[in-house]
Write a protein that holds these residues in place. Structure first.
Motif, PDB file in Angstrom:
ATOM      1  N   THR A  17      -9.826  29.572 -16.166  1.00  0.00           N
ATOM      2  CA  THR A  17     -11.177  29.573 -16.715  1.00  0.00           C
ATOM      3  C   THR A  17     -11.157  30.218 -18.101  1.00  0.00           C
ATOM      4  O   THR A  17     -10.201  30.910 -18.470  1.00  0.00           O
ATOM      5  N   GLN A  19     -12.910  32.713 -19.073  1.00  0.00           N
ATOM      6  CA  GLN A  19     -12.871  34.167 -18.907  1.00  0.00           C
ATOM      7  C   GLN A  19     -11.453  34.641 -18.620  1.00  0.00           C
ATOM      8  O   GLN A  19     -11.017  35.674 -19.145  1.00  0.00           O
ATOM      9  N   GLU A  20     -10.702  33.903 -17.808  1.00  0.00           N
ATOM     10  CA  GLU A  20      -9.321  34.288 -17.521  1.00  0.00           C
ATOM     11  C   GLU A  20      -8.460  34.273 -18.784  1.00  0.00           C
ATOM     12  O   GLU A  20      -7.650  35.182 -19.004  1.00  0.00           O
ATOM     13  N   ILE A  22      -9.481  34.676 -21.900  1.00  0.00           N
ATOM     14  CA  ILE A  22      -9.892  35.813 -22.725  1.00  0.00           C
ATOM     15  C   ILE A  22      -9.286  37.105 -22.188  1.00  0.00           C
ATOM     16  O   ILE A  22      -8.810  37.946 -22.955  1.00  0.00           O
ATOM     17  N   SER A  23      -9.252  37.259 -20.871  1.00  0.00           N
ATOM     18  CA  SER A  23      -8.658  38.455 -20.256  1.00  0.00           C
ATOM     19  C   SER A  23      -7.153  38.513 -20.489  1.00  0.00           C
ATOM     20  O   SER A  23      -6.609  39.570 -20.815  1.00  0.00           O
ATOM     21  N   GLU A  28     -11.286  40.876 -24.438  1.00  0.00           N
ATOM     22  CA  GLU A  28     -12.616  40.839 -23.804  1.00  0.00           C
ATOM     23  C   GLU A  28     -13.677  41.571 -24.618  1.00  0.00           C
ATOM     24  O   GLU A  28     -14.813  41.114 -24.690  1.00  0.00           O
ATOM     25  N   LYS A  43     -21.897  32.378 -22.737  1.00  0.00           N
ATOM     26  CA  LYS A  43     -21.139  33.472 -22.127  1.00  0.00           C
ATOM     27  C   LYS A  43     -21.303  33.515 -20.606  1.00  0.00           C
ATOM     28  O   LYS A  43     -20.355  33.823 -19.894  1.00  0.00           O
ATOM     29  N   ASP A  44     -22.470  33.174 -20.097  1.00  0.00           N
ATOM     30  CA  ASP A  44     -22.665  33.209 -18.647  1.00  0.00           C
ATOM     31  C   ASP A  44     -21.935  32.073 -17.921  1.00  0.00           C
ATOM     32  O   ASP A  44     -21.885  32.050 -16.690  1.00  0.00           O
ATOM     33  N   GLU A  45     -21.315  31.154 -18.660  1.00  0.00           N
ATOM     34  CA  GLU A  45     -20.536  30.064 -18.067  1.00  0.00           C
ATOM     35  C   GLU A  45     -19.024  30.304 -18.149  1.00  0.00           C
ATOM     36  O   GLU A  45     -18.250  29.530 -17.606  1.00  0.00           O
ATOM     37  N   TRP A  46     -18.600  31.371 -18.822  1.00  0.00           N
ATOM     38  CA  TRP A  46     -17.174  31.610 -19.043  1.00  0.00           C
ATOM     39  C   TRP A  46     -16.391  31.729 -17.742  1.00  0.00           C
ATOM     40  O   TRP A  46     -15.251  31.292 -17.670  1.00  0.00           O
ATOM     41  N   ASN A  47     -16.980  32.341 -16.703  1.00  0.00           N
ATOM     42  CA  ASN A  47     -16.274  32.518 -15.427  1.00  0.00           C
ATOM     43  C   ASN A  47     -16.048  31.212 -14.685  1.00  0.00           C
ATOM     44  O   ASN A  47     -15.127  31.120 -13.876  1.00  0.00           O
ATOM     45  N   SER A  48     -16.850  30.216 -14.940  1.00  0.00           N
ATOM     46  CA  SER A  48     -16.720  28.953 -14.210  1.00  0.00           C
ATOM     47  C   SER A  48     -16.211  27.796 -15.068  1.00  0.00           C
ATOM     48  O   SER A  48     -15.906  26.732 -14.543  1.00  0.00           O
TER      49      SER A  48
END
Length: 66
Positions: A17, A19-20, A22-23, A28, A43-48
């Protein structure tokens, strides 16, 4: 999977994803906006948001100035 991150080719695990990524890059705290293939990803869609082979990822940070 190969991705182009801010103009540089990098290799990541399949089905990662945003977010992954970026981590993994350890940025982050710096990233304020992200675009995949010239489309802004909220930003609220980064995890999915799952990236695909050869996606072009731009990770943007805002810099203050005077």
């Amino acid at each position: 999977m190969n991705l182009i991150v801010n103009g540089e080719e990098k290799n990541f695990n399949e089905n990662s994803t945003l977010q992954e990524i970026i981590s993994i890059l350890k940025i982050e705290d710096k990233v304020m906006a992200a675009a995949v293939n010239m489309e802004i990803v909220k930003k609220d869609e980064w995890n999915s948001f799952v990236l695909n082979e050869n996606d072009k990822l731009e990770l943007l940070q805002f810099v203050g100035g005077g």
